[in-house]
Design an enzyme around this catalytic site. Structure first.
Site, PDB file in Angstrom:
ATOM      1  CB  SER A  30      -0.941  -0.009   1.211  1.00  0.00           C
ATOM      2  OG  SER A  30      -0.208  -0.157   2.419  1.00  0.00           O
ATOM      3  CD  GLU A 106       8.197  -7.268  -0.744  1.00  0.00           C
ATOM      4  OE1 GLU A 106       7.150  -6.616  -0.939  1.00  0.00           O
ATOM      5  OE2 GLU A 106       8.491  -7.750   0.358  1.00  0.00           O
ATOM      6  CE  LYS A 124       2.865  -0.928   9.087  1.00  0.00           C
ATOM      7  NZ  LYS A 124       2.973  -0.864   7.631  1.00  0.00           N
TER       8      LYS A 124
END
Length: 228
Positions: A30, A106, A124
């Protein structure tokens, strides 16, 4: 201000690190959605000449539709910069990634990049990794035996499923086990142990990867730089 707005703040700041002529790695998730939009605006406004590699088909589609030239990693030289999100970032710049299930792609892109930058909202940033479940990508064959081995180490593996109850499959048709550990005091030790477990394709500990983290706060972006 909600988390999405803070993600957008971080993403727009990170887009300023993109330079003309770069070979760029684009992550997944996102926060990266906002990044791709911001980079595309710069491409259109400034005529930046960029070539990019994406870690998911969703990011590749979004970037391509917005005018960013996309190529396969196998056709790219070393990437100049990869920008991606993270699920947790500790005070010593270690990370957990893979909440979206793209940890293998990734990590491949990250390790083929000269520089990695992470973009996150303030929630985070944590003192120590582990509250967010640690994803590991595993092959289906022998899953029960691997799960037993992880349980014996008190790593509390849970097989990831979709909202409809069906098994979650990665890009490479593997499974995800989420390890509900709570605290990871020695992530390098755990990472090395997981590296040696047959059946584990990759784990979501991204260690010594990113030196720059852009954090979105209600008051604006904050750039954290690892000590040299």
């Amino acid at each position: 201000m909600n988390a999405d707005q803070m993600k957008q703040i971080a993403a727009e700041k990170a887009a300023t690190y993109v330079e003309d002529g770069m070979m760029l790695g684009l992550g997944t998730g996102s926060t990266v959605f906002y990044l791709v939009e911001a980079v595309a605006r710069r491409v259109q406004a400034e005529g930046l000449q960029l070539t990019a590699v994406a870690t998911s088909s969703r990011t590749a589609k979004q970037a391509s539709e917005l005018g960013i030239k996309m190529i396969d990693l196998n056709d790219a030289p070393t990437l100049d910069l990869t920008i991606d999100g993270a699920d947790e970032v500790s005070a010593d710049f270690q990370g957990i990634k893979g909440g979206g299930g793209a940890l293998l792609l990734e990590k491949i892109v990250a390790l083929n990049s000269r520089r990695n930058l992470w973009i996150v909202d303030e929630s985070k940033i944590v003192p120590q990794l582990g509250a967010f479940p640690l994803p590991i990508e595993v092959i289906p064959f022998g899953l029960a035996k691997l799960t037993q081995r992880l349980e014996a180490e008190d790593l509390h593996p849970v097989l990831r499923r979709q909202a409809n109850g069906e098994l979650f499959l990665t890009h490479n048709k593997n499974y995800i086990l989420d390890l509900h550990i709570g605290n990871i005091p020695h992530p390098h030790v755990l990472g090395e142990w997981l590296d040696h477990q047959t059946g584990v394709v990759e784990h979501g500990l991204f260690l010594d990867v990113a030196k720059t983290v852009v954090v979105g706060h209600p008051a604006g972006p904050e750039v954290l730089q690892a000590p040299r």
